[in-house]
Enzyme design. Sequence first.
Site, mmCIF file in Angstrom:
data_model
loop_
_atom_site.group_PDB
_atom_site.id
_atom_site.type_symbol
_atom_site.label_atom_id
_atom_site.label_comp_id
_atom_site.label_asym_id
_atom_site.label_seq_id
_atom_site.Cartn_x
_atom_site.Cartn_y
_atom_site.Cartn_z
ATOM 1 N N ASN A 20 -11.810 16.141 -14.372
ATOM 2 C CA ASN A 20 -11.107 16.536 -14.074
ATOM 3 C C ASN A 20 -11.114 17.062 -13.651
ATOM 4 O OD1 ASN A 20 -9.273 15.018 -11.726
ATOM 5 N ND2 ASN A 20 -7.647 16.088 -12.150
ATOM 6 N N ARG A 21 -10.695 17.839 -12.008
ATOM 7 C CA ARG A 21 -10.057 19.297 -12.091
ATOM 8 C C ARG A 21 -9.223 19.668 -12.280
ATOM 9 N NH1 ARG A 21 -8.740 19.951 -5.618
ATOM 10 N NH2 ARG A 21 -7.041 18.866 -6.345
ATOM 11 N N TYR A 24 -15.370 5.018 0.610
ATOM 12 C CA TYR A 24 -15.810 4.335 2.143
ATOM 13 C C TYR A 24 -16.198 4.656 3.103
ATOM 14 C CZ TYR A 24 -10.668 3.135 2.681
ATOM 15 O OH TYR A 24 -9.671 3.463 3.480
ATOM 16 N N ASP A 66 -6.344 -3.965 -7.820
ATOM 17 C CA ASP A 66 -7.209 -2.679 -7.270
ATOM 18 C C ASP A 66 -8.942 -2.669 -8.066
ATOM 19 O OD1 ASP A 66 -6.152 -1.774 -4.778
ATOM 20 O OD2 ASP A 66 -5.196 -0.643 -5.804
ATOM 21 N N LYS A 85 3.276 1.326 -3.892
ATOM 22 C CA LYS A 85 2.807 0.968 -5.117
ATOM 23 C C LYS A 85 2.862 0.688 -6.392
ATOM 24 C CE LYS A 85 -1.986 0.396 -3.351
ATOM 25 N NZ LYS A 85 -3.378 0.855 -3.621
ATOM 26 N N ALA A 142 -6.265 5.975 -7.812
ATOM 27 C CA ALA A 142 -7.667 4.867 -8.221
ATOM 28 C C ALA A 142 -8.729 5.001 -9.727
ATOM 29 C CB ALA A 142 -8.615 5.611 -6.856
ATOM 30 N N THR A 178 0.721 -1.253 -0.077
ATOM 31 C CA THR A 178 0.093 -0.311 0.010
ATOM 32 C C THR A 178 0.450 1.157 0.003
ATOM 33 O OG1 THR A 178 -2.204 1.198 1.078
ATOM 34 C CG2 THR A 178 -0.321 -0.282 2.631
HETATM 35 P P1 ATR Z 1 -5.901 8.406 -5.565
HETATM 36 O O1 ATR Z 1 -4.590 7.835 -5.779
HETATM 37 O O2 ATR Z 1 -6.813 8.457 -4.337
HETATM 38 O O3 ATR Z 1 -6.600 8.712 -6.739
HETATM 39 P P2 ATR Z 1 -4.803 11.368 -6.056
HETATM 40 O O4 ATR Z 1 -4.255 10.603 -6.986
HETATM 41 O O5 ATR Z 1 -3.981 12.331 -5.254
HETATM 42 O O6 ATR Z 1 -5.230 10.134 -5.025
HETATM 43 O O7 ATR Z 1 -6.092 11.525 -6.988
HETATM 44 C C1 ATR Z 1 -6.779 12.776 -5.955
HETATM 45 C C2 ATR Z 1 -7.427 12.239 -7.439
HETATM 46 O O8 ATR Z 1 -9.256 13.760 -6.294
HETATM 47 C C3 ATR Z 1 -7.386 14.211 -8.400
HETATM 48 O O9 ATR Z 1 -8.499 13.078 -9.564
HETATM 49 C C4 ATR Z 1 -7.836 15.437 -7.805
HETATM 50 O O10 ATR Z 1 -8.462 16.541 -8.740
HETATM 51 P P3 ATR Z 1 -6.977 16.846 -9.425
HETATM 52 O O11 ATR Z 1 -5.900 16.055 -10.331
HETATM 53 O O12 ATR Z 1 -7.224 18.416 -9.908
HETATM 54 O O13 ATR Z 1 -6.281 16.959 -8.361
HETATM 55 C C5 ATR Z 1 -9.363 14.642 -7.400
HETATM 56 N N1 ATR Z 1 -9.464 15.154 -6.307
HETATM 57 C C6 ATR Z 1 -9.129 15.892 -5.166
HETATM 58 N N2 ATR Z 1 -9.923 16.789 -4.202
HETATM 59 C C7 ATR Z 1 -10.907 17.249 -5.348
HETATM 60 C C8 ATR Z 1 -11.503 18.387 -5.369
HETATM 61 N N3 ATR Z 1 -11.537 19.205 -3.865
HETATM 62 N N4 ATR Z 1 -12.013 18.920 -5.926
HETATM 63 C C9 ATR Z 1 -12.426 17.680 -6.748
HETATM 64 N N5 ATR Z 1 -11.090 17.113 -7.338
HETATM 65 C C10 ATR Z 1 -10.325 16.377 -6.362
#
Ligand code: ATR
Length: 278
Positions: free
Chosen positions: A155-156, A218, A109, A73, A136, A69
């Site tokens: 995505n944002r 979750y 996953d 990874k 994810a 984890t």
């Molecule tokens: P994980 O490995 O769990 O997927 P990550 O790689 O940090 O974690 O990805 C987090 C995701 O949540 C990203 O798509 C992130 O968007 P950005 O690529 O723009 O950072 C999204 N995310 C996290 N906080 C957010 C928020 N407040 N609003 C919109 N998207 C968010």
Amino acid sequence: MRISAKSKVCLIIGDPVEHSLSPLMHNKAYEALGIDDKFVFVAGRVLRENLKPAVEGFRAFNFRGLTVTIPHKIEIMKYLDELDESAEKIGAVNTVVNQGGRLVGYNTDYLGVLLPLEKEIDIKGKKAVVFGAGGAAKSTVYALCLKGAKVLILNRTVEKAKELAEEFGCDFGSLEEKQKVKEADIVINATSVGMEEERSLVEKEYFRKGQVVFDVVYTPFKTLFLRNAEEKGAKVIPGVEMLLYQAIKQFELYTEYEAPVEVMRRVLYEHFDYKVEK
Ligand code: ATR
């Protein structure tokens, strides 16, 4: 206790790792199948800089299974002998099996998304919207593409959506295109939104009956995203099922026994104090 010198050792490594439910889930499952003399599952906190010696130790001790984890990874891939196709394509490993001295890396996953989803819908040819472009999201997109869905990644940070979309041959866009949810058969939140705060990237009005909606978050059990979808008549899958099914596949790779799904589900639901609704 039936652990002996013959018991094969499986363990989870990460940092932090103390919160992990893997040892409990796997050990309860061994017990349920009466194989708790053959296997034991423990945890080890491994700092980032100690990954290499940790893998060497795993190999030297001839342990059987290694669950991986955060933060290891991606890094772990270079210490393994072989990667299966899913690990290769996703670019991350959460499962290592010691196959007679060869360390083979897998990614289960994506099955955490795929298996619960396939119980509800035939994915082939369906329209899917995935929110997020992190780790994810990548497992999620891999699962959907593998089964022939038409995937739109929102995505944002649009640049990250574009990168992921190009890798898997999908469409992409910004969060402003969330109205596309209306046309989708499958909608998945693969961002962390909804975990800490009561927030959803999609309002109620975009969901409808006939859709299958999944959230990788979750805690809480049912996020606002899922509750919005459910109120409009969509079929919803809580994120804990992802946690469960990635472990189910792991269990089967380590032990070569069929996993007792209900036993493992109960461990998770009891831990989070969820009501088992199934
Ligand atoms: P994980 O490995 O769990 O997927 P990550 O790689 O940090 O974690 O990805 C987090 C995701 O949540 C990203 O798509 C992130 O968007 P950005 O690529 O723009 O950072 C999204 N995310 C996290 N906080 C957010 C928020 N407040 N609003 C919109 N998207 C968010």
